[in-house]
Design an enzyme around this catalytic site. Structure first.
Site, short mmCIF file in Angstrom:
data_model
loop_
_atom_site.label_atom_id
_atom_site.label_comp_id
_atom_site.label_asym_id
_atom_site.label_seq_id
_atom_site.Cartn_x
_atom_site.Cartn_y
_atom_site.Cartn_z
N GLU A 1 8.85 -16.82 5.20
CA GLU A 1 9.50 -15.57 4.77
C GLU A 1 10.15 -15.73 3.40
OE1 GLU A 1 9.41 -12.50 6.03
OE2 GLU A 1 7.98 -13.28 7.49
N CYS B 1 -2.97 -0.39 4.20
CA CYS B 1 -2.11 0.54 3.46
C CYS B 1 -1.66 -0.11 2.16
CB CYS B 1 -0.91 0.94 4.32
SG CYS B 1 -0.02 2.40 3.70
N CYS C 1 -7.21 3.01 9.36
CA CYS C 1 -5.80 2.86 9.71
C CYS C 1 -5.50 3.48 11.08
CB CYS C 1 -4.92 3.50 8.65
SG CYS C 1 -3.15 3.39 9.01
N CYS D 1 -0.22 10.42 9.78
CA CYS D 1 0.34 10.03 8.48
C CYS D 1 0.41 11.26 7.57
CB CYS D 1 -0.53 8.95 7.84
SG CYS D 1 0.02 8.46 6.18
#
Length: 359
Positions: A57, A212, A222, A228
């Site tokens: 991360e 995306c 998607c 969306c």
């Protein structure tokens, strides 16, 4: 989205490897084969090494996955545990980070490891307040670490998630604006489930990274396309709203390559604050003849310019840096000269390029 993740999500990343993998958690693209049971274990947070998740991360901040993989595996080989990282010198840590940029991340990582060893018996803490209190860890990073490592219920809001939520809800404004960011955090927390949180966290990040995307999103594939708002109104290219563009200024600097009679190069450690903090670099000065001449005479009155190398352009987030490398021969043999063949310290990327031309 979770069904899409099970079939199409990224399950081969090295920090997702189990402790029983052939490489002990240092997997490559072809080393892992995930089954449904593996995914369930991942969802429950039972097999993922929290240290690996935390490290990934931090590395993934401002850096693409394809770039991070090699650095991650190399870093784990040098510092296989949090205790090994804590016991290492800062120079050793920065040497393995060199090339990734944003070096404060590496210094904070090192500080975190020392705090974890001193205050948490070498184990990454499981409480959100304790994780976010560590140097260099913000709300989204803390949420991702705890969600993926321990399947805890925490929202995340990295760049990929911001893009997914901005399009799905047609959020107005750029996320650099406080009101827009506040709204995105509200939506991130609203959508975060109470179950399978680890899978959800990885799924929404993967969705933003693979479908995306910033340019040419693959809306037909998607799993969120039906609801969306950006897809329905054909406004994908407008979300997130673009940040007002500013022209980057250009700065110029001369880098003085002092070489002694043994062919060694003089390096000095940069201050911890500022660009390339804590790395070893060539001496610098303003790029004009008078200043260069004064700097050289101050270092060694008998030194002479041998050759001027080609200018190197290095870009930072906020400006471009034009570097003029100048080879200088000198008779001085003071402490600070290092053999090119035996360099084991962290060097800024352009300095590494310059020194490679001398080898």
């Amino acid at each position: 989205m979770l069904k899409w993740f099970e079939q199409f999500g990224r399950h081969h990343l090295p920090w997702q490897a189990t402790n029983s993998s052939p490489l002990g958690g240092q997997a490559t693209h072809s080393d892992l084969s995930y089954s449904t049971s593996n995914l369930q274990q991942f969802a429950e947070g039972k097999t993922i090494n929290p240290y690996h998740v935390w490290l990934s991360e931090i590395m993934l901040q401002q850096t693409q996955v394809t770039t991070v993989i090699g650095y991650f595996n190399n870093f784990i080989q040098h510092f296989p545990t949090i205790k090994a990282l804590a016991n290492a010198s800062e120079d050793a840590v920065l040497a393995q980070w060199a090339g990734l940029g944003y070096y404060a991340r590496a210094r904070n990582l090192h500080k975190c490891a020392q705090i974890i060893v001193e205050q948490h018996q070498g184990a990454l803490p499981k409480k959100f307040e304790q994780v976010i209190d560590l140097p260099g860890i913000g709300e989204s990073t803390a949420g991702a670490i705890l969600s993926i490592s321990f399947n805890q219920n925490h929202a995340i809001l990295d760049g990929n998630v911001k893009r997914v939520l901005s399009r799905y809800h047609q959020v107005k404004g750029h996320y650099g604006q406080s009101e827009t960011l506040k709204e995105l955090w509200r939506l991130a927390k609203y959508h975060t489930p109470n179950k399978r949180n680890a899978n959800y966290t990885q799924a929404i990040m993967d969705l933003g990274a693979t479908l995306c995307t910033r340019n040419n999103p693959e809306c037909d594939r998607c799993p969120l396309a039906q609801h969306c708002q950006a897809k329905q109104h054909n406004t994908q290219g407008n979300h997130p709203n673009p940040k007002p563009r500013k022209n980057k200024p250009t700065r110029s600097v001369a880098m003085l390559i002092y070489q002694n009679t043994a062919g060694e190069v003089y390096l000095e450690k940069r201050p911890k604050k500022g660009i390339w903090g804590g790395l070893w670099s060539l001496m610098e000065c303003e790029n004009d003849e008078k200043t260069i001449d004064q700097a050289i005479k101050k270092f060694d009155k008998n030194a002479k310019i041998e050759q001027k190398l080609s200018t190197i352009k290095h870009s930072f987030t906020h400006y471009h840096l034009m570097i003029s490398p100048i080879m200088v021969t000198c008779s001085k043999n003071t402490e600070g000269f290092r053999s090119i063949a035996e360099l084991k310290v962290g060097l800024p990327a352009p300095v590494k390029k310059i020194i490679a031309q001398l080898d």
